[in-house]
Design an enzyme around this catalytic site. Structure first.
Site, short mmCIF file in Angstrom:
data_model
loop_
_atom_site.label_atom_id
_atom_site.label_comp_id
_atom_site.label_asym_id
_atom_site.label_seq_id
_atom_site.Cartn_x
_atom_site.Cartn_y
_atom_site.Cartn_z
N ASP A 144 64.14 70.56 46.50
CA ASP A 144 64.52 69.18 46.20
C ASP A 144 63.98 68.17 47.22
O ASP A 144 64.46 67.03 47.26
CB ASP A 144 66.05 69.08 46.13
CG ASP A 144 66.62 69.66 44.85
OD1 ASP A 144 66.21 69.20 43.76
OD2 ASP A 144 67.45 70.59 44.91
N GLU A 175 65.89 60.18 49.30
CA GLU A 175 67.01 59.23 49.40
C GLU A 175 68.29 59.89 49.91
O GLU A 175 69.09 59.27 50.60
CB GLU A 175 67.29 58.64 48.01
CG GLU A 175 68.56 57.82 47.97
CD GLU A 175 68.85 57.25 46.60
OE1 GLU A 175 68.80 56.04 46.46
OE2 GLU A 175 69.10 58.03 45.67
N ASP A 176 68.48 61.16 49.55
CA ASP A 176 69.76 61.80 49.87
C ASP A 176 69.91 62.16 51.33
O ASP A 176 71.01 62.51 51.77
CB ASP A 176 69.93 63.06 48.99
CG ASP A 176 70.06 62.67 47.54
OD1 ASP A 176 70.74 61.68 47.26
OD2 ASP A 176 69.44 63.35 46.69
N ARG A 233 69.99 71.88 50.61
CA ARG A 233 69.23 70.68 50.88
C ARG A 233 69.32 70.23 52.34
O ARG A 233 68.66 69.26 52.73
CB ARG A 233 69.69 69.55 49.94
CG ARG A 233 69.50 69.91 48.46
CD ARG A 233 69.46 68.69 47.58
NE ARG A 233 68.46 67.77 48.05
CZ ARG A 233 68.37 66.50 47.66
NH1 ARG A 233 69.22 66.03 46.81
NH2 ARG A 233 67.44 65.71 48.15
N ARG A 268 79.05 65.58 45.54
CA ARG A 268 78.31 65.82 46.79
C ARG A 268 78.91 65.14 48.01
O ARG A 268 78.75 65.64 49.13
CB ARG A 268 76.86 65.33 46.63
CG ARG A 268 76.08 66.04 45.54
CD ARG A 268 75.75 67.46 45.93
NE ARG A 268 75.14 68.19 44.83
CZ ARG A 268 73.86 68.17 44.52
NH1 ARG A 268 73.02 67.43 45.23
NH2 ARG A 268 73.40 68.87 43.51
N HIS A 307 75.44 61.35 41.31
CA HIS A 307 75.65 60.43 42.44
C HIS A 307 76.11 59.06 41.95
O HIS A 307 75.89 58.70 40.78
CB HIS A 307 74.32 60.21 43.19
CG HIS A 307 73.86 61.39 43.99
ND1 HIS A 307 72.63 61.97 43.81
CD2 HIS A 307 74.46 62.08 44.99
CE1 HIS A 307 72.49 62.98 44.67
NE2 HIS A 307 73.59 63.07 45.39
N CYS A 320 65.88 57.92 44.06
CA CYS A 320 65.94 59.16 44.85
C CYS A 320 64.65 59.48 45.58
O CYS A 320 64.66 60.23 46.55
CB CYS A 320 66.21 60.37 43.95
SG CYS A 320 67.41 60.10 42.70
#
Ligand code: CIR
Length: 275
Positions: A61, A66-67, A86, A131, A161, A248
């Site tokens: 991923d 962005e995460d 991740r 998350r 999200h 993202c």
């Protein structure tokens, strides 16, 4: 002022990405990479300096940068993603961001994904869902409230999200899918709903005063254009199979001037609620 847009290549292992709400379907790697290249050139067209981090083919991923961070003018908060697979993605991002911002971190066991943090001026809307934990939101609040930001939590249901369901379109405008987010904490914003059958269009990227909207959602595009906002449509259909949207795939650093690079102590984001 030129914004820096940090991106990362689509990993060869994207087919093993995390999935929470969608069934796994094959992702065409070449097509995903071609669409991602168009996305990057759209950012360039909007005046961003695009910088791609080194590929991380072992991290499925990694393209969804962005995460991994929340970037503010004063600091960058390196997140602790909710999906354990991740977490290693944050290393390269932290290395790069350490050259443009003082860093702070969300410490375990709290978790927070950047896709759950929507900034509108000095307000950070933080989605609580699959998350991001309440303690993750509390840890973020401890880091940013002393800097003058307010953190407002929003319950997210039925999507990955907060930003899968709500996007900031400048000023007081939020584009949202009212079916997937509790609008009560969004008081004071002007809410613009996506067309009823165009839910994925709620993830839109606002950059250089332009709304970048996923291709294939013509009624939402028209609705945003009717507000007088410049719009561009970008095809993100392959990465959408990995539950990724347009926001993202980049981290936008509005100002990367050396003047704001001064190191200083930033408190850790560990929550006492986590112990
Ligand atoms: C994941 O489930 O973590 C990835 N497959 C998709 C992440 C998308 N990121 C985002 O919405 N900010």
């Amino acid at each position: 002022m030129t914004a820096l847009a940090i991106t990362r290549p689509v990993s060869a292992s994207i087919g093993r990405c995390e999935l929470s709400f969608s069934a796994r379907v094959p992702i065409d790697l070449e097509r995903a990479r071609a669409q991602h290249a168009v996305y990057e050139s759209t950012l360039r067209q909007l005046g961003c300096r695009v910088e791609s981090l080194p590929a991380a083919d072992e991290l499925p991923d990694a393209v969804f940068v962005e995460d991994t961070a929340v970037i503010l003018d004063e600091l960058a908060v390196i997140t602790r993603p909710g999906a354990a697979s991740r977490r290693a993605e944050t290393n390269a991002v932290a290395d790069r961001l350490s050259t443009v911002r003082p860093l702070a971190r969300i410490e375990g066991p709290a978790t927070l994904d950047g896709g759950d943090v929507l900034r509108a001026h000095r307000t950070l809307l933080v989605g609580i869902g699959t998350r991001t934990t309440r303690s993750g939101a509390a840890a973020l609040a401890r880091l940013v409230e002393p800097l003058g930001y307010s953190v407002v939590t929003v319950n997210v249901t039925g999507c990955l999200h907060l930003k899968s369901a709500v996007s900031w379109l400048g000023e007081d405008r939020l584009l949202l899918d009212p079916e997937r987010v509790d609008p009560r904490p969004l008081d004071g914003f002007r809410l613009i709903s996506v067309a009823p059958d165009e839910s994925p269009a709620a993830n839109a990227l606002w950059v250089a005063d332009t709304a970048v909207i996923a291709a294939g959602y013509p009624r939402t595009l028209e609705c945003v254009e009717t507000l007088g906002l410049p719009c561009l449509a970008v095809d993100n259909s392959e990465l959408a199979k990995a539950e990724g949207g347009l926001t993202c795939c980049s981290l936008i650093v509005e100002s990367s001037e050396p003047a704001i690079r001064a190191k200083r102590d930033v408190p850790k984001g560990r929550s006492k609620d986590d112990s």
